[in-house]
Design an enzyme around this catalytic site. Structure first.
Site, PDB file in Angstrom:
ATOM      1  N   HIS A  25       0.853  -1.190   0.000  1.00 19.09           N
ATOM      2  CA  HIS A  25       0.000   0.000   0.000  1.00 19.09           C
ATOM      3  C   HIS A  25       0.886   1.237   0.000  1.00 19.09           C
ATOM      4  O   HIS A  25       1.219   1.781   1.038  1.00 19.09           O
ATOM      5  CB  HIS A  25      -0.926  -0.039   1.226  1.00 19.09           C
ATOM      6  N   HIS A  27       1.139   4.742  -2.525  1.00 19.58           N
ATOM      7  CA  HIS A  27       0.745   5.521  -3.713  1.00 19.58           C
ATOM      8  C   HIS A  27       2.026   6.169  -4.208  1.00 19.58           C
ATOM      9  O   HIS A  27       2.612   6.986  -3.488  1.00 19.58           O
ATOM     10  CB  HIS A  27      -0.278   6.590  -3.354  1.00 19.58           C
ATOM     11  N   HIS A 205      -9.605   0.827  -1.427  1.00 22.97           N
ATOM     12  CA  HIS A 205      -9.584   1.504  -0.137  1.00 22.97           C
ATOM     13  C   HIS A 205     -11.002   1.426   0.432  1.00 22.97           C
ATOM     14  O   HIS A 205     -11.977   1.740  -0.266  1.00 22.97           O
ATOM     15  CB  HIS A 205      -9.224   2.984  -0.303  1.00 22.97           C
ATOM     16  N   GLU A 208     -11.292   3.516   5.686  1.00 19.78           N
ATOM     17  CA  GLU A 208     -10.215   4.416   6.152  1.00 19.78           C
ATOM     18  C   GLU A 208     -10.891   5.480   7.023  1.00 19.78           C
ATOM     19  O   GLU A 208     -10.669   5.547   8.222  1.00 19.78           O
ATOM     20  CB  GLU A 208      -9.483   5.040   4.960  1.00 19.78           C
ATOM     21  N   ASP A 286       1.590   4.098   2.700  1.00 19.45           N
ATOM     22  CA  ASP A 286       0.546   4.907   2.063  1.00 19.45           C
ATOM     23  C   ASP A 286       1.145   6.043   1.222  1.00 19.45           C
ATOM     24  O   ASP A 286       1.292   5.885   0.014  1.00 19.45           O
ATOM     25  CB  ASP A 286      -0.434   5.443   3.113  1.00 19.45           C
ATOM     26  N   ASP A 287       1.458   7.176   1.835  1.00 21.40           N
ATOM     27  CA  ASP A 287       2.028   8.335   1.125  1.00 21.40           C
ATOM     28  C   ASP A 287       3.214   8.844   1.938  1.00 21.40           C
ATOM     29  O   ASP A 287       3.122   9.881   2.616  1.00 21.40           O
ATOM     30  CB  ASP A 287       0.971   9.431   0.971  1.00 21.40           C
TER      31      ASP A 287
END
Ligand code: ADE
Ligand code: ZN
Length: 350
Positions: A25, A27, A205, A208, A286-287
């Protein structure tokens, strides 16, 4: 007997780093560090609404998912040419290699780029070439998952899929991301059905910020194989039973949840409860450029905040391979390497 419990607590941070792991996961646009955003802005003559790297970083004070997405899409506006996408992914792989990531499944958001007039081929080829070179350079096995933006229409997602089909061999699956609340999975039932027919892997997703019902519909309407985040599942006992019984993986991202205020503190995160319940959770970034840490930072900070153990580290790394979209033979090879690594941390009396 495999004695993970015989690993002393002082060796845990080194184990967390050294363990071979899969990241499921991430991005790739969320790995754009402010320095690279500014370098690409200059290279491509794109003007940014921030005066400096520091001013941009200062804007990373998020209150929820949407407040982050607004800045994340602005950051991605500097990506124009194939080499830009390559450079972004290359920078990620460099960090991932340092954290002993041996397999990565990278999300990318083509609509963020095609909407600005960047051709699909530019996006896909730049990322795909970086994935191929990551194998040669670092021995990282990497693949791409194309995400549809859920704040846009299903028609736009169907059109995006059509644009991507000439590059079908460059990606292994599709996902669903962006603003969650108000855009339930069932909005994308037709496009996911089409992707399933095409033999693509399916993830989304869900849970969340959105309710457990979104996790149910991601599973039942879209037929996804993994849930990204899914931390709201703990509010629904029946759902928890299902996730455990069917071994549905949740790709959890604690530092993201902290920065987007899903939990007030890392100590409040429910990852430990999920593990105790027997859910197949994995730990991810994630980011990472926006949330203050890559996968290694997520491991170290979460283990410290929740007092997790070497046994749980082993389970998380094992889950990451179990949940990955790779051949059984490849999975077994990594599981074996993981076991050898963890065993090398066991302290012997003799
Ligand atoms: N796109 C990038 N990061 C995301 C996240 N955490 N949730 C939804 N969409 C995203
Ligand atoms: Zn995400």
């Amino acid at each position: 007997m495999f004695k993970v419990h015989a690993i002393p607590a002082k060796r845990l941070p080194a184990l967390l780093k050294a363990m071979p792991k899969a990241e499921l996961h991430i991005h790739i646009e969320g790995s754009l560090e402010p320095e690279l955003i500014f370098a690409l802005a200059q290279r491509n003559q794109v003007s940014l609404p921030y005066a400096s790297v520091d001013a941009l970083r200062a804007a990373y004070a998020f209150t929820n998912l949407q407040s982050f997405l607004d800045i994340y899409y602005a950051g991605a506006s500097v990506l124009l040419h194939e080499q830009d996408f390559y450079d972004m992914a290359w920078a990620y792989f460099e960090r991932a290699a340092a954290d002993h990531v041996v397999h990565a499944e990278l999300f990318f958001d083509p609509q963020t780029h095609t909407e600005r007039g960047v051709p699909m081929q530019t996006v896909v080829h730049g990322l795909y070439r970086a994935c191929q070179d990551a194998r040669t350079h670092w021995g990282i096995d990497a693949s791409l998952i194309l995400c549809f933006l859920r704040h846009l229409s299903e028609e736009a997602a169907l059109e995006t899929l059509e644009q991507a089909l000439p590059f079908r061999d460059c990606f292994i699956g599709v996902g669903l991301d962006s603003s969650e609340v108000g855009h339930p999975p069932e909005k994308f039932a037709r496009v996911f059905a089409r992707c399933k027919e095409l033999g693509l892997h399916l993830v989304a997703h869900a849970g969340e910020e959105g309710p457990p019902s979104y996790i149910w519909s991601a599973l039942d309407v879209l037929g996804v194989q993994r849930i990204d985040h899914g931390v709201q599942a703990l509010k629904d006992e029946r759902l928890m039973h299902r996730l455990v019984a069917e071994r549905v993986p949740l790709t959890v991202c604690p530092l993201s949840n902290l920065k987007l205020r899903v939990f007030d503190t890392l100590a409040d995160h429910n990852l430990g409860k999920m593990l105790d319940a027997g859910v197949c959770v994995t730990l991810n970034s994630d980011d990472p450029a926006y949330f203050g840490g890559y996968i290694g930072d997520n491991f170290v900070q979460t283990f410290e905040a929740l007092n997790l153990t070497a046994q749980q580290a082993y389970v998380l790394a094992r889950n990451s391979f179990e949940a990955s979209f790779v051949s059984t033979q490849q999975r077994e090879k990594w599981l074996h390497e993981l076991k050898l690594c963890v065993e090398s941390f066991v302290e012997h009396d003799d």
